[in-house]
Design a protein around this motif. Structure first.
Motif, short mmCIF file in Angstrom:
data_model
loop_
_atom_site.label_atom_id
_atom_site.label_comp_id
_atom_site.label_asym_id
_atom_site.label_seq_id
_atom_site.Cartn_x
_atom_site.Cartn_y
_atom_site.Cartn_z
N VAL A 19 8.11 -0.99 11.57
CA VAL A 19 6.97 -0.43 10.82
C VAL A 19 5.68 -0.74 11.58
CG1 VAL A 19 8.19 -0.74 8.61
CG2 VAL A 19 6.54 -2.46 9.34
N ILE A 20 4.61 -0.02 11.21
CA ILE A 20 3.34 -0.19 11.91
C ILE A 20 2.89 -1.65 11.82
CG2 ILE A 20 0.89 0.50 11.93
CD1 ILE A 20 1.81 3.20 10.74
N GLY A 21 2.52 -2.23 12.95
CA GLY A 21 2.07 -3.62 12.97
C GLY A 21 3.13 -4.60 13.45
N SER A 71 7.28 11.69 13.09
CA SER A 71 7.50 12.53 11.91
C SER A 71 8.86 12.24 11.27
CB SER A 71 7.37 14.00 12.26
OG SER A 71 8.17 14.28 13.37
N GLU A 72 9.77 11.60 12.02
CA GLU A 72 11.06 11.22 11.41
C GLU A 72 11.03 9.79 10.88
OE1 GLU A 72 11.84 12.32 14.99
OE2 GLU A 72 11.50 14.30 14.14
N GLY A 73 9.90 9.09 11.03
CA GLY A 73 9.82 7.73 10.51
C GLY A 73 10.19 6.65 11.51
N LEU A 74 10.37 7.02 12.79
CA LEU A 74 10.63 5.99 13.80
C LEU A 74 9.31 5.31 14.15
CD1 LEU A 74 12.91 8.04 16.25
CD2 LEU A 74 13.60 6.62 14.32
N GLY A 75 9.34 3.99 14.40
CA GLY A 75 8.15 3.30 14.87
C GLY A 75 7.81 3.78 16.28
N VAL A 76 6.51 3.88 16.58
CA VAL A 76 6.09 4.32 17.91
C VAL A 76 5.14 3.29 18.51
CG1 VAL A 76 5.12 6.22 19.28
CG2 VAL A 76 6.07 6.69 17.02
N PHE A 114 7.40 4.69 23.21
CA PHE A 114 8.78 4.38 22.82
C PHE A 114 8.97 4.56 21.31
CE2 PHE A 114 9.03 2.52 26.98
CZ PHE A 114 10.34 2.81 27.35
N PHE A 115 10.09 5.18 20.96
CA PHE A 115 10.45 5.38 19.55
C PHE A 115 11.49 4.34 19.18
CE2 PHE A 115 8.93 9.43 21.08
CZ PHE A 115 8.08 9.84 20.05
N ILE A 139 12.26 -4.71 26.24
CA ILE A 139 10.81 -4.57 26.32
C ILE A 139 10.18 -5.12 25.04
CG2 ILE A 139 10.82 -2.59 27.90
CD1 ILE A 139 10.57 -0.75 25.47
N THR A 140 8.89 -5.47 25.13
CA THR A 140 8.17 -5.91 23.94
C THR A 140 7.12 -4.85 23.60
OG1 THR A 140 8.50 -8.22 24.50
CG2 THR A 140 6.70 -7.72 22.99
N VAL A 141 7.17 -4.38 22.35
CA VAL A 141 6.32 -3.25 21.96
C VAL A 141 5.62 -3.56 20.64
CG1 VAL A 141 6.32 -0.78 21.40
CG2 VAL A 141 7.97 -1.66 23.04
N THR A 142 4.31 -3.26 20.58
CA THR A 142 3.60 -3.33 19.30
C THR A 142 3.62 -1.95 18.67
OG1 THR A 142 2.18 -5.06 20.17
CG2 THR A 142 1.39 -3.90 18.22
N ILE A 143 4.10 -1.87 17.44
CA ILE A 143 4.24 -0.56 16.79
C ILE A 143 2.87 -0.12 16.24
CG2 ILE A 143 5.44 0.73 14.96
CD1 ILE A 143 7.24 -0.27 17.30
N GLU A 144 2.46 1.09 16.70
CA GLU A 144 1.11 1.58 16.36
C GLU A 144 1.15 2.70 15.33
OE1 GLU A 144 0.26 3.11 20.22
OE2 GLU A 144 0.80 1.18 21.11
#
Ligand code: SAH
Length: 453
Positions: free
Chosen positions: A35-37, A16-21, A29-30, A7-12
């Motif tokens: 990193v954000i962006g 709390s554990e530091g995973l990109g979401v 998706f975690f 899948i293609t995901v933009t991290i927003e």
């Protein structure tokens, strides 16, 4: 959507554990190591009803805030979750996290926020490190960090958050072990001697402490190690800590002095602290001073006030406040911390700070209801789960003019502020502070003022 799909995901955001979401097809998706962006291609590893976990396979477009992590083991170690994000971006993320929680959980429409207090240098800020000692696969004695949540040791003697002395000290300890055939402790069998090396440095005093945690009651040829260690600038305390338990609790209870003093000293602001190997002490003293100065500013003391410091630990905030208050009362659940708090009050010649051992939710109502003790200002610095509602209820009954809330978890902070602001208080200001650069954690200090009725 199925497991193993790309899948293609933009991290927003970051969890709390530091995973990109990020989101894909309505699901969150975690994704680790993003990193954000970032625009990331990722493979679905686990699917739940509304969210899933995916593994980064390719960075399609790296975030403009992405930088190369400075530490070679940043990914495996897990201590620094966001080293790959520029420091200004880390601060923006932390400020936004506090604001979002105040808006979403606290229901504050426009939280009155001051800009986050960042660090001048988000590396080498920790005054304490504990390195596990073990054997590498090829039979060498190594020191380092546990990998993520496991107990496999990743070799690393120079954590970039720690002081430069760490590497020099670890080298000497490992050399000593090799020379005298001293075995590291093995968790599986419970055999071997040296478990951990704990190192602390007083940033203001320059004093250095080394404590070897051993599965035994002595260290062979300890004198030879002492001779080497004491040449290190600032060395003031060399001890053994005895831990013969088969447990993952690092320290045992007994300390044996090998050389120097059984403690070191450090100062935060004008307050002096005595720190023994077993004492709790703030790990980032420079930012602690800034945070506590903010708490002191919010407390608005003139010298006439009675102040309560709940969850006071070794009394760091209590003694800071005692400099400007008539009387301070500290409450803390850990008896050893209260012993330290009392010793630190005496060390500073402060006679207006009194400490009680017990649960805040028991001590505060008891002192208020049975002894009629009052408060002009109440400061709280609770653990992550925040304050018990009964503590908040007693505070409201005691009706102090100001409440200063220091928090390490902005979600429980927002929950507790909402409660206080439904009962006679208003949120006057709020200041996030970065105590742990390169991690996702953020501290916040808030001022609540009693509304005129
Ligand atoms: N202000 C302290 C640190 C606070 S950390 C300092 O600057 O050193 C939170 C503290 O709350 C810890 O010391 C923990 O032992 C204590 N604590 C946890 N639950 C508690 C409770 N129910 N009542 C009182 N203290 C508690």
């Amino acid at each position: 959507m199925r497991k193993d799909d790309l899948i293609t995901v933009t991290i927003e955001d970051l969890s709390s554990e530091g995973l990109g979401v990020g989101h894909y097809d309505g699901m969150a998706f975690f994704i680790k190591d993003t990193v954000i962006g970032d625009v990331a291609e990722a493979k679905i590893m686990k699917l739940k009803k509304t969210y899933g976990y995916a593994r980064l396979t390719r960075l399609i477009t790296p975030s403009p805030d992405r930088i190369a992590a400075r530490c070679p083991v940043a990914r495996q170690c897990g201590g620094c979750q966001i080293q790959a994000m520029s420091y200004p971006a880390q601060l923006r993320f932390k400020e936004a996290k506090v604001r979002n929680n105040l808006v979403r959980i606290g229901k504050f429409e426009h939280p009155p926020m001051e800009p986050i207090i960042g660090m001048e240098e988000p590396f080498r800020y920790r005054n304490k490190a504990q390195f596990p000692v073990g054997m590498s696969k090829d039979g060498r004695i190594i020191a380092g960090f546990y990998a993520g949540r496991t107990h496999a040791i990743i070799e690393c003697e120079d954590c970039l958050l720690g002081v430069e002395e760490n590497r020099v000290i670890l080298d000497l300890v490992l050399e000593h072990m090799k020379e005298y055939h001293i075995r590291p402790y093995e968790e599986l069998t419970g055999k071997g001697l040296v478990r951990h090396v704990m190192i602390r440095k007083g940033f203001a005093t320059g004093a250095v402490m080394v404590c070897l945690i051993v599965n035994g009651d002595s260290l062979p040829h300890a004198d030879a190690l002492v001779e080497r260690l004491r040449t290190i600038r600032g060395m003031a305390s060399i001890t053994l800590n005895i831990n013969r338990e088969q447990t993952n609790v690092i320290m045992g209870r007994e300390i044996k002095l090998l050389w120097g003093q059984p403690y070191i000293e450090d100062t935060i602001g004008n307050v002096r602290f005595r720190i023994s190997p077993l004492s709790f002490y703030q790990v980032n003293p420079l930012q602690t001073e800034k945070l506590y100065n903010k708490a002191l500013e919010y407390a608005g003391l003139t010298g006439e006030e009675t102040v309560w410091d709940l969850y006071c630990g070794i009394g760091t905030i209590s003694l800071f406040l005692a400099q400007r208050a008539k009387q301070v009362y500290g409450v803390e659940i850990v008896p050893a911390a209260i012993e330290d708090a009392k010793a630190n009050a005496a060390l500073n010649g402060m006679t207006n700070a009194k400490f009680f051992v017990g649960k805040a939710e028991e001590v505060l109502p008891e002192k208020y209801e049975k002894e009629g003790i009052t408060a002009d200002v109440i400061v709280v610095d609770p653990p992550r789960k925040g304050c018990e509602e009964s503590v908040l209820a007693t505070m409201i009954q005691m009706a102090p003019k100001r409440i200063v809330y220091v928090s390490c978890d902005s979600a429980t902070l927002a929950r507790d502020l909402k409660y206080l602001c439904h009962h006679d208080y208003e949120l006057t200001c709020c200041c996030p502070t970065d105590m742990f650069g390169n991690s996702v954690h953020v501290e916040t200090v808030c001022l609540l003022s009693r509304k005129d009725k």
